[in-house]
Design an enzyme around this catalytic site. Structure first.
Site, short mmCIF file in Angstrom:
data_model
loop_
_atom_site.label_atom_id
_atom_site.label_comp_id
_atom_site.label_asym_id
_atom_site.label_seq_id
_atom_site.Cartn_x
_atom_site.Cartn_y
_atom_site.Cartn_z
CB SER A 1 -0.87 -0.04 1.26
OG SER A 1 -2.07 0.67 1.08
CD GLN B 1 -2.04 7.13 -3.10
OE1 GLN B 1 -1.25 7.56 -2.26
NE2 GLN B 1 -3.17 6.55 -2.78
CE1 TYR C 1 -4.40 14.52 2.33
CE2 TYR C 1 -4.72 12.22 1.75
CZ TYR C 1 -4.20 13.18 2.60
OH TYR C 1 -3.52 12.81 3.72
C1 FNR Z 1 -0.47 5.43 5.01
N1 FNR Z 1 -1.59 5.39 4.19
C2 FNR Z 1 -1.58 6.07 2.99
N2 FNR Z 1 -2.60 5.92 2.11
C3 FNR Z 1 -2.55 6.48 0.89
O1 FNR Z 1 -3.49 6.32 0.11
N3 FNR Z 1 -1.48 7.25 0.52
C4 FNR Z 1 -0.42 7.46 1.35
O2 FNR Z 1 0.57 8.09 0.97
C5 FNR Z 1 -0.49 6.89 2.65
N4 FNR Z 1 0.50 7.11 3.57
C6 FNR Z 1 0.58 6.31 4.70
C7 FNR Z 1 1.74 6.33 5.49
C8 FNR Z 1 1.87 5.43 6.54
C9 FNR Z 1 3.16 5.41 7.33
C10 FNR Z 1 0.82 4.56 6.86
C11 FNR Z 1 0.93 3.57 8.00
C12 FNR Z 1 -0.34 4.58 6.11
C13 FNR Z 1 -2.65 4.39 4.42
C14 FNR Z 1 -2.17 3.01 3.97
O3 FNR Z 1 -1.92 2.97 2.57
C15 FNR Z 1 -3.23 1.92 4.31
O4 FNR Z 1 -4.39 2.17 3.56
C16 FNR Z 1 -3.57 1.92 5.79
O5 FNR Z 1 -2.40 1.96 6.59
C17 FNR Z 1 -4.38 0.68 6.18
O6 FNR Z 1 -3.67 -0.51 5.85
P1 FNR Z 1 -2.80 -1.33 6.96
O7 FNR Z 1 -1.68 -0.46 7.41
O8 FNR Z 1 -3.74 -1.65 8.09
O9 FNR Z 1 -2.32 -2.55 6.22
#
Ligand code: FNR
Length: 371
Positions: free
Chosen positions: A24, A102, A189
């Site tokens: 992700s 992204q 956003y």
């Molecule tokens: C994120 N998340 C996130 N989502 C996104 O769409 N763009 C981003 O740049 C970020 N940045 C980000 C940084 C960090 C350090 C974290 C932990 C999370 C959200 C991430 O992609 C994900 O959707 C969520 O963390 C939920 O998934 P997990 O962590 O439970 O597997």
């Protein structure tokens, strides 16, 4: 032996993913210079390639310097940013994974601290003191919460410029060699703020009815699809529900997914929340697989491919989501920070690749000889 679904390849347009494990997008707040990825990003992203993931997403990458989430975000608003991304893309490809970027415009939530600095909104004074052209813009002059300044409401010309920024960043993403572009239409956003009636109070063709609130999302997707090579997949991340009462909901997301599919969007990455202060913290652990029901319903009712994300912790949990037809891809965020070799370990937990053949050739044969 029987191959788990998590390790079946997936063909999307001209791209074959070797498995269904996706890393992700995760902001690192660690750009070098102006929005350029450096050694941190090379190591951070490449370790997931060595760790066996099929597709790795670069974090939210700004289409405009004034529209970064944090002051040290990476971007693709300038040609200087192409080469450092290409170095990472090439290394990831050499190590057997696909890589996507992204693309995002932070809108009224531009300019916040990294979580390790407190994760709060910065003031416009603090942002301007960086010497960068910061702008907080949105559909309407409605702040994202008490800690945020009121954004400028975009004019029609401003909207047209934003569409151009997404196209220009897409063109750079292609030059950098990325396999996938994901448009960030979630987490409050810019595009998400147009979708939700809570943040969008416009009375022109971009506000009011759901059709009008969806207009910018559809325009950006159409513009990007026209510029992004036909053989390359286009993903969209949405907040399937915005997290507010009577706001953007799952029924709306099903309609949006159908319309985006008709434009040529291939995969819907189903996240949630983030519209305002009350709902923006995506780092709060919630239940196991708490967003999977969104992916399941959008997949079934809009007849699209989906990516499930959110507290998916191990191979058996991921495998069950796929077996039950609730998603096509599994995105892993924090659990991949905890274990960059998540994909290899998930394979073993499912009784797959016990000979380490999917591991880096520098390592696999040694592990196979291990007692
Ligand atoms: C994120 N998340 C996130 N989502 C996104 O769409 N763009 C981003 O740049 C970020 N940045 C980000 C940084 C960090 C350090 C974290 C932990 C999370 C959200 C991430 O992609 C994900 O959707 C969520 O963390 C939920 O998934 P997990 O962590 O439970 O597997």
């Amino acid at each position: 032996s029987h191959r788990p679904r998590l390790f079946e390849p997936l063909q999307i347009r001209g791209l074959e993913l070797k498995n269904r494990v996706v890393i992700s997008p995760m902001c690192q707040h660690s750009a070098e210079g102006r929005g350029r990825p450096g050694a941190w990003h090379l190591v951070h992203l490449s370790k997931f390639a060595l760790g066996g993931a099929g597709l790795i997403f670069v974090e939210s990458t700004a289409v405009d310097p004034g529209a970064r989430i944090g002051v040290r975000d990476v971007g693709l608003w300038s040609d200087e940013q192409v080469a450092p991304f290409k170095a990472i893309v090439d290394f990831v490809h050499e190590n057997g994974a696909a890589i996507g970027v992204q693309l995002a415009h932070a809108g009224r939530k531009a300019g916040s601290q990294a979580l390790w600095e407190g994760g709060r909104a910065l003031t416009m004074e603090q942002l301007h003191a960086t010497g960068e052209p910061w702008r907080r813009v949105g559909p309407s002059a409605v702040a994202a919460g008490p800690e945020w300044s009121v954004p400028e409401a975009l004019t029609p010309d401003g909207i047209a410029e934003i569409r151009q920024m997404f196209v220009a960043a897409t063109e750079r993403a292609d030059r950098a060699g990325f396999d996938v572009v994901e448009l960030h239409f979630g987490h409050g956003y810019l595009i998400a703020s147009f979708l939700s009636p809570h943040s969008n109070r416009r009375d022109d063709e971009y506000g009011g009815s759901r059709e009008n609130r969806m207009r910018l999302a559809l325009e950006v997707a159409r513009d990007v699809r026209a510029r992004w090579p036909q053989e390359k997949p286009l993903f969209v991340r949405i907040s399937a529900v915005d997290g507010t009462e009577d706001g953007w909901g799952l029924d709306d997301s099903v309609v949006l997914a159908r319309e985006l599919k008709a434009i040529g969007v291939d995969v819907f990455d189903c996240s949630s929340g983030g519209l305002s202060d009350e709902t923006r913290n995506m780092n709060v652990p919630r239940g196991l697989g708490f967003q999977v029901p969104f992916s399941e319903r959008i997949r079934r009712e809009a007849d699209v491919m989906t990516q499930a994300v959110g507290v998916i912790l191990d191979g058996p949990q991921a495998e069950a989501i796929l077996q039950e037809g609730r998603a096509d891809l599994i995105a892993v965020g924090r659990q991949a920070l905890y274990d960059p070799y998540w994909a290899h370990h998930a394979a073993h937990a499912l009784g797959h690749d016990l000979r380490f053949e999917g591991w880096p050739t520098q390592h696999g044969p040694w592990l196979a000889k291990r007692a």
